[in-house]
Design a protein around this motif. Structure first.
Motif, mmCIF file in Angstrom:
data_model
loop_
_atom_site.group_PDB
_atom_site.id
_atom_site.type_symbol
_atom_site.label_atom_id
_atom_site.label_comp_id
_atom_site.label_asym_id
_atom_site.label_seq_id
_atom_site.Cartn_x
_atom_site.Cartn_y
_atom_site.Cartn_z
ATOM 1 N N GLN A 9 0.825 -1.198 0.000
ATOM 2 C CA GLN A 9 0.000 0.000 0.000
ATOM 3 C C GLN A 9 0.867 1.259 0.000
ATOM 4 O OE1 GLN A 9 -3.695 0.221 2.191
ATOM 5 N NE2 GLN A 9 -3.232 -1.716 3.197
ATOM 6 N N ALA A 10 2.063 1.130 0.510
ATOM 7 C CA ALA A 10 2.929 2.298 0.583
ATOM 8 C C ALA A 10 4.376 1.858 0.620
ATOM 9 C CB ALA A 10 2.609 3.116 1.842
ATOM 10 N N ARG A 11 5.244 2.787 0.274
ATOM 11 C CA ARG A 11 6.679 2.570 0.414
ATOM 12 C C ARG A 11 7.285 3.744 1.160
ATOM 13 N NH1 ARG A 11 8.289 0.418 -5.519
ATOM 14 N NH2 ARG A 11 8.044 -1.795 -5.074
ATOM 15 N N ALA A 12 8.173 3.435 2.021
ATOM 16 C CA ALA A 12 8.915 4.479 2.716
ATOM 17 C C ALA A 12 10.384 4.146 2.621
ATOM 18 C CB ALA A 12 8.490 4.550 4.184
ATOM 19 N N LEU A 13 11.162 5.130 2.247
ATOM 20 C CA LEU A 13 12.594 4.955 2.181
ATOM 21 C C LEU A 13 13.212 5.826 3.242
ATOM 22 C CD1 LEU A 13 14.555 3.598 0.064
ATOM 23 C CD2 LEU A 13 15.146 5.954 -0.438
ATOM 24 N N LEU A 14 14.105 5.253 4.016
ATOM 25 C CA LEU A 14 14.690 5.988 5.125
ATOM 26 C C LEU A 14 16.177 6.169 4.911
ATOM 27 C CD1 LEU A 14 12.432 3.784 6.203
ATOM 28 C CD2 LEU A 14 13.028 4.753 8.389
ATOM 29 N N GLN A 15 16.641 7.357 5.229
ATOM 30 C CA GLN A 15 18.069 7.597 5.210
ATOM 31 C C GLN A 15 18.462 8.350 6.448
ATOM 32 O OE1 GLN A 15 18.944 9.643 1.552
ATOM 33 N NE2 GLN A 15 19.585 7.757 0.563
ATOM 34 N N GLN A 16 19.666 8.098 6.855
ATOM 35 C CA GLN A 16 20.226 8.781 8.000
ATOM 36 C C GLN A 16 20.856 10.078 7.518
ATOM 37 O OE1 GLN A 16 22.232 6.508 11.480
ATOM 38 N NE2 GLN A 16 23.805 6.910 9.964
ATOM 39 N N CYS A 17 20.800 11.119 8.306
ATOM 40 C CA CYS A 17 21.498 12.326 7.902
ATOM 41 C C CYS A 17 22.155 12.991 9.082
ATOM 42 C CB CYS A 17 20.548 13.301 7.211
ATOM 43 S SG CYS A 17 19.375 14.077 8.314
ATOM 44 N N LEU A 18 23.281 13.582 8.770
ATOM 45 C CA LEU A 18 23.904 14.460 9.746
ATOM 46 C C LEU A 18 23.294 15.838 9.616
ATOM 47 C CD1 LEU A 18 27.623 13.434 9.255
ATOM 48 C CD2 LEU A 18 26.087 12.779 11.097
ATOM 49 N N HIS A 19 23.115 16.209 8.371
ATOM 50 C CA HIS A 19 22.573 17.530 8.090
ATOM 51 C C HIS A 19 21.841 17.496 6.781
ATOM 52 C CE1 HIS A 19 22.396 21.913 8.195
ATOM 53 N NE2 HIS A 19 22.629 21.882 6.904
ATOM 54 N N ALA A 20 20.662 17.996 6.743
ATOM 55 C CA ALA A 20 19.931 18.097 5.486
ATOM 56 C C ALA A 20 19.312 19.477 5.414
ATOM 57 C CB ALA A 20 18.845 17.021 5.423
ATOM 58 N N ARG A 21 19.245 19.985 4.227
ATOM 59 C CA ARG A 21 18.601 21.281 4.017
ATOM 60 C C ARG A 21 17.168 21.199 4.541
ATOM 61 N NH1 ARG A 21 16.704 24.050 -0.896
ATOM 62 N NH2 ARG A 21 17.119 26.248 -0.694
ATOM 63 N N LEU A 22 16.469 22.305 4.523
ATOM 64 C CA LEU A 22 15.207 22.394 5.249
ATOM 65 C C LEU A 22 15.548 22.331 6.742
ATOM 66 C CD1 LEU A 22 12.465 20.316 3.359
ATOM 67 C CD2 LEU A 22 12.836 22.754 3.385
ATOM 68 N N GLN A 23 16.788 22.622 7.044
ATOM 69 C CA GLN A 23 17.246 22.859 8.408
ATOM 70 C C GLN A 23 16.942 21.734 9.376
ATOM 71 O OE1 GLN A 23 15.297 26.524 8.755
ATOM 72 N NE2 GLN A 23 16.915 27.669 7.737
ATOM 73 N N VAL A 24 17.244 20.539 8.923
ATOM 74 C CA VAL A 24 17.121 19.401 9.832
ATOM 75 C C VAL A 24 18.516 18.876 10.096
ATOM 76 C CG1 VAL A 24 16.303 17.028 10.034
ATOM 77 C CG2 VAL A 24 14.837 18.761 9.044
ATOM 78 N N GLN A 25 18.864 18.738 11.345
ATOM 79 C CA GLN A 25 20.172 18.183 11.652
ATOM 80 C C GLN A 25 20.025 16.899 12.421
ATOM 81 O OE1 GLN A 25 22.858 20.900 13.403
ATOM 82 N NE2 GLN A 25 22.405 22.556 11.963
ATOM 83 N N ARG A 26 20.961 16.009 12.265
ATOM 84 C CA ARG A 26 21.027 14.744 12.966
ATOM 85 C C ARG A 26 19.641 14.118 13.058
ATOM 86 N NH1 ARG A 26 24.055 11.234 15.263
ATOM 87 N NH2 ARG A 26 25.980 12.280 14.741
ATOM 88 N N GLY A 27 19.198 13.605 11.951
ATOM 89 C CA GLY A 27 17.852 13.065 11.968
ATOM 90 C C GLY A 27 17.623 11.980 10.964
ATOM 91 N N LEU A 28 16.381 11.794 10.708
ATOM 92 C CA LEU A 28 15.916 10.739 9.833
ATOM 93 C C LEU A 28 15.195 11.365 8.656
ATOM 94 C CD1 LEU A 28 15.578 7.578 9.761
ATOM 95 C CD2 LEU A 28 13.302 7.986 10.689
ATOM 96 N N VAL A 29 15.583 10.954 7.453
ATOM 97 C CA VAL A 29 14.901 11.406 6.251
ATOM 98 C C VAL A 29 13.976 10.286 5.800
ATOM 99 C CG1 VAL A 29 15.169 12.265 3.909
ATOM 100 C CG2 VAL A 29 16.937 12.748 5.599
#
Lengths: 154, 154
Positions: A9-29
């Protein structure tokens, strides 16, 4: 390969990040896509799985959930994840319609926000959910110490 | 969801990039993972599909293959793509063994390099294949004007 062999029904792809634009740090994409036939009852299960799966690495190298890290969550709509290759082309016939997809996506984001707000560790740390705009191309800068990419189907 | 409903032999995740570390610009990022039972006969088919699928956007907004763009290819081993969620944990029981995975990965990279070298448009443009080191954590910086993430199973 869906978790039970059925059509997902759905797909989710997860990536780890140290820093991603849209001002998210140390998180999950989380890149998310909904297929035709996906319904709202799916969403709480998706949120529960994605926010509790132990794929976020602490400084000690231990793996915990994003809620336990705690870390920021960046949700990016990726209808392209629903594509299926045929010859030299990708086909998106199994994707949800645009309205249904937007509705599911919006509710998915809202449920994630509620989950973080309801988790005291997250509220104290001030971690947030950021999300991309459904239907728009979203420029993204991602720094990662190993993207640690995982795919989950629902 | 594999292309024919059977258990896949491999997964490849593709993303578009404007710029990615490992000095690849305007190209295709391929994250690749092999499952148990994957065999070498699969590799030419993977290379043919991945390098010819029309997922690279020209300046006119048209979609062409990475060979036709032409653009650089960055291949990143991602054994995490073989994971399957169980409760709060990811399990990697279906992944190929480390030696088999390395062998398949190395041959996959070599075949991609040969394909670019054999394509005059690519040779003239000087585009290259870069690849990450199997088994090592690979820091990655990715800039993208919309990651355009696609999943292909073989």
């Amino acid at each position: 390969m869906s978790e039970s062999g059925r059509i997902p029904q759905a797909r989710a792809l997860l990536q780890q990040c140290l820093h991603a634009r849209l001002q998210v740090q140390r998180g999950l994409v989380i890149y998310v896509c909904f297929f035709k036939g996906a319904n709202k009852e799916l969403l709480p299960k998706m949120v529960n799985t994605l926010l509790n799966v132990k794929l976020s690495e602490t400084e000690n190298g231990k793996h915990v959930s994003i809620l336990d890290l705690p870390g920021n969550v960046l949700i990016i709509p990726q209808t392209t994840l629903g594509g299926r290759v045929k010859g030299r082309n990708m086909q998106y016939h199994s994707n949800s319609g645009k309205e249904e997809g937007l509705e599911l996506y919006s509710q998915f984001v809202t449920l994630c926000e509620k989950e973080l707000a309801a988790t005291s560790k997250c509220a104290e740390a001030g971690v947030v959910v950021e999300h991309g705009t459904y239907g728009n191309r979203q420029a993204l800068q991602l720094d990662t110490n190993g993207p640690y990419t995982h795919l989950i189907e629902f």
